[in-house]
Design a protein around this motif. Structure first.
Motif, short mmCIF file in Angstrom:
data_model
loop_
_atom_site.label_atom_id
_atom_site.label_comp_id
_atom_site.label_asym_id
_atom_site.label_seq_id
_atom_site.Cartn_x
_atom_site.Cartn_y
_atom_site.Cartn_z
N GLY A 104 0.79 -1.22 0.00
CA GLY A 104 0.00 0.00 0.00
C GLY A 104 0.82 1.27 0.00
O GLY A 104 2.05 1.26 -0.10
N ILE A 105 0.12 2.40 0.13
CA ILE A 105 0.73 3.73 0.03
C ILE A 105 0.58 4.47 1.35
O ILE A 105 -0.53 4.75 1.82
CB ILE A 105 0.06 4.56 -1.08
N GLU A 106 1.70 4.78 1.98
CA GLU A 106 1.73 5.69 3.13
C GLU A 106 2.19 7.05 2.65
O GLU A 106 2.76 7.18 1.56
CB GLU A 106 2.65 5.14 4.22
N LYS A 107 1.99 8.08 3.49
CA LYS A 107 2.30 9.44 3.05
C LYS A 107 3.71 9.89 3.43
O LYS A 107 4.09 11.02 3.16
CB LYS A 107 1.27 10.42 3.63
N LYS A 108 4.46 9.00 4.03
CA LYS A 108 5.83 9.33 4.40
C LYS A 108 6.68 8.06 4.42
O LYS A 108 6.14 6.95 4.32
CB LYS A 108 5.88 10.01 5.77
N ALA A 109 7.97 8.23 4.55
CA ALA A 109 8.90 7.09 4.53
C ALA A 109 8.61 6.13 5.67
O ALA A 109 8.22 6.53 6.77
CB ALA A 109 10.33 7.60 4.62
N GLN A 110 8.82 4.85 5.39
CA GLN A 110 8.58 3.79 6.36
C GLN A 110 9.91 3.14 6.76
O GLN A 110 10.92 3.26 6.06
CB GLN A 110 7.66 2.73 5.77
#
Length: 343
Positions: free
Chosen positions: A251-257
């Motif tokens: 999926g897509i998060e809005k910041k680095a993981q």
């Protein structure tokens, strides 16, 4: 005496020909083949993407026992056919979570498992994918729900490559085909034909080791998605891939993981060089979508993250994601001049 006359004749011929050669060199192109090689060409290439179909091949709700207009790959197939008519330069990919999720998927496991494992029968869902002529696909986390043997048998029936780069054997080898590079014949804006080498690579969340522990523990290991991509994408480029499409069942998060993240698409787009397009999934959401408007490095209008086109097309065949790439060939090499992701 005869030799001297012949020399005089040769010298006179050269005196006549040399000026003519010089004149012709100014009029005629010196290397027409080279000029053709350096000629610039533009191609509009589309990538159609399905994800998280979850065995919903038909537009039928098995739980309500009635037809539906809300979902089903049969309905998406109409969009696929229409798009192919409009742009023959079209690729079709699937992003995983294909074989599990409704009674049709359960039927295949319950009644056809041994035949699928042995190769005597093609998984019914794979038969549908074959008939739609997919160019490539990848594995979702739910592909591992029924064990490795059933998955191996399922893959065996596919007439298109199914790729995954981050599931490894215990000794560190790739358990599946990590990537493929396929040639696609495309037509440029002037009607000229070209061969483009398209690379497909796939990834699955490392969390499958927890979710399907009983099927996977002691048999495989799963590498971090970004780490796997950094190792593998350069190999694809070195082997001649003109463009690289990442099929990321993530999926897509809005910041680095952090390392080992379940949803690593943002990191693929911002930390890995050489990827030209990303197909996302797993979350059953949509991208591009207003939810991401204003987030750093997201362009919702163009459907890009860090300039890389990305699509996530919900689930169950409700949508088809579309990535449009404008490819430019200059001096024999292709590059992405412009890109857009849309639903």
């Amino acid at each position: 005496m005869r030799i001297q006359k012949r020399r005089c004749s040769v010298n006179m011929t050269l005196r006549i020909l040399l000026p003519l050669v010089m004149i012709l060199s100014l009029i005629l192109p010196t290397s027409p083949i080279k000029a053709e090689e350096n000629k610039s060409s533009s191609v509009n290439l589309s990538i159609l993407a399905t994800t998280d179909v979850h065995a919903n091949m038909m537009d039928y709700d098995y739980y309500s026992d009635k037809p539906t207009t809300e979902f089903g790959l049969a309905r998406t197939a109409q969009l696929i056919e229409k798009h192919r008519r409009e742009n023959p330069n079209t690729l079709l990919v699937d992003n995983g979570d294909l074989i599990q999720g409704n009674p049709l998927g359960e039927y295949a496991v319950k009644y056809e498992k041994n035949d699928i494992i042995s190769g005597a029968k093609t998984h019914p869902i794979i038969q549908v994918m074959n008939s739609l002529h997919y160019d490539s696909g990848t594995l979702g986390n739910h592909e591992f729900n029924y064990g490795l043997e059933f998955l191996d048998g399922t893959i065996k029936g596919a007439e298109y490559p199914i790729v995954n780069a981050n599931v490894k054997t215990l000794s560190g080898e790739n358990r599946y085909t990590p990537y493929v590079i396929k040639e696609k014949t495309v037509t440029d804006e002037n009607g000229g034909k070209h061969q483009i080498k398209v690379g497909y690579i796939g990834f699955v969340p490392p969390q499958i080791m927890t979710w399907d522990k009983k099927n996977l523990e002691g048999r495989v290991q799963v590498e971090d998605i970004v780490e796997s991509a950094k190792k593998t994408v350069p190999k694809m480029k070195a082997e001649g891939a003109d463009i690289v499409i990442a099929l990321a069942h993530s999926g897509i998060e809005k910041k680095a993981q952090s390392s080992g993240a379940e949803n690593a698409v943002f990191d693929l787009a911002t930390k890995v060089s050489g990827i030209d397009a990303i197909v996302s999934g797993h979350q059953h959401g949509l991208f591009p979508d207003a939810e991401y408007k204003g987030a750093d490095q997201f362009d919702v209008d163009k459907g890009t993250i860090n300039g890389i086109p990305v699509v996530m097309s919900s689930s169950w065949g409700k949508y088809a994601g579309v990535i449009d790439l404008r490819l430019q060939k200059t001096d024999g090499a292709w590059h992405v001049e412009d890109a857009k992701g849309s639903i």
